[in-house]
Design a protein around this motif. Sequence first.
Motif, PDB file in Angstrom:
ATOM      1  N   GLU A  50       0.843  -1.195   0.000  1.00 46.19           N
ATOM      2  CA  GLU A  50       0.000   0.000   0.000  1.00 46.19           C
ATOM      3  C   GLU A  50       0.878   1.245   0.000  1.00 46.19           C
ATOM      4  N   LYS A  51       0.358   2.313  -0.568  1.00 43.35           N
ATOM      5  CA  LYS A  51       1.125   3.562  -0.639  1.00 43.35           C
ATOM      6  C   LYS A  51       1.251   4.157   0.756  1.00 43.35           C
ATOM      7  N   ILE A  52       2.491   4.372   1.192  1.00 43.88           N
ATOM      8  CA  ILE A  52       2.724   4.972   2.504  1.00 43.88           C
ATOM      9  C   ILE A  52       3.487   6.293   2.404  1.00 43.88           C
ATOM     10  N   GLY A  53       3.954   6.621   1.200  1.00 42.80           N
ATOM     11  CA  GLY A  53       4.692   7.871   1.032  1.00 42.80           C
ATOM     12  C   GLY A  53       4.808   8.230  -0.425  1.00 42.80           C
ATOM     13  N   GLN A  54       5.416   9.404  -0.666  1.00 44.09           N
ATOM     14  CA  GLN A  54       5.573   9.929  -2.019  1.00 44.09           C
ATOM     15  C   GLN A  54       6.935  10.596  -2.127  1.00 44.09           C
ATOM     16  N   THR A  55       7.646  10.306  -3.202  1.00 48.23           N
ATOM     17  CA  THR A  55       8.929  10.973  -3.430  1.00 48.23           C
ATOM     18  C   THR A  55       8.688  12.435  -3.785  1.00 48.23           C
ATOM     19  N   THR A  56       9.667  13.270  -3.528  1.00 47.71           N
ATOM     20  CA  THR A  56       9.527  14.708  -3.785  1.00 47.71           C
ATOM     21  C   THR A  56      10.494  15.225  -4.819  1.00 47.71           C
ATOM     22  N   ILE A  57      11.364  14.347  -5.346  1.00 50.85           N
ATOM     23  CA  ILE A  57      12.307  14.788  -6.361  1.00 50.85           C
ATOM     24  C   ILE A  57      12.116  13.956  -7.623  1.00 50.85           C
ATOM     25  N   GLN A  58      12.453  14.544  -8.750  1.00 52.85           N
ATOM     26  CA  GLN A  58      12.333  13.857 -10.013  1.00 52.85           C
ATOM     27  C   GLN A  58      13.482  12.891 -10.194  1.00 52.85           C
TER      28      GLN A  58
END
Length: 289
Positions: free
Chosen positions: A280-288
Amino acid sequence: MTFKESLTTLPQYILPHHPLSRMMRQLTHSRNKTWKNLFIKQIARHYGVNMDEAIDSDINAYPSFNHFFTRELKAGVRSIANTTGDIASPADGTVSQAGDITDGNIIQAKGKSYTATDLLGGDEERAAPFKNGKFTTIYLSPKDYHRLHMPLDGRLKEMVHIPGRLFSVNAATANSVPGLFARNERVVAIFDTEIGPMALVLVGAIFVASIETVWHGEVTPPTTEEMRSWEYTRNKAPKLKRGEEMGRFNMGSTIIVLYGNDVMNWEDGFAAGKQVQLGEKIGQTTIQS
């Protein structure tokens, strides 16, 4: 720390952690049908294990208790977050803690912390990328699926086996034992990812008979007095995709995940006490990438 937690924890200081765990290893690998079927049935019933999710739902079919404990899931029963930048849960379990690493310090429980340097074996250079990053600690109970999977695509850079004690890692012990996760025996895997270094720390515990990875096999036992490390050259390093299995606990324990500074954020509501499932999605990256 409550009085009840103290009573639960204090005897652990004098228990012979490793001999007890070796004994449990023998029991969990026993192929005595009467013994292993009884043990499996008791654990499945007591903890409410959902056998409908397993490839083999017949508890009598497992050769040993350990085969049951590390059972494989049916295809499709866990969805892996697959949108660009998603960070997937590495395990089924309960979030013990999640948040910021502040100047190298990681929260263990209210009023207790330990350092990333200590967690990663005392090497300041190894810990430096995580000094002001993010972390989460996920506890796997006996009812949970006990294989561990990749939160992101990664190329293995280094693995370290750090000897130590084998305190329980339940909430009562985490609230009571200072520096618990940096004291217990553990296996650290450092991966290079699209957002920089990621550390997966597989923490052993009382009765955790072994920790293994898909590229090495069983890392512990043997339990040694000295720390061991393996470095992987770029052209020979294992590469694993998000959602791929990376290791497993033979009996239950805890996984800690570390990221660097300003490269990701945890999902809203991802905090201590939350139940999570593998993928399950627990986070999101912030850089490309």
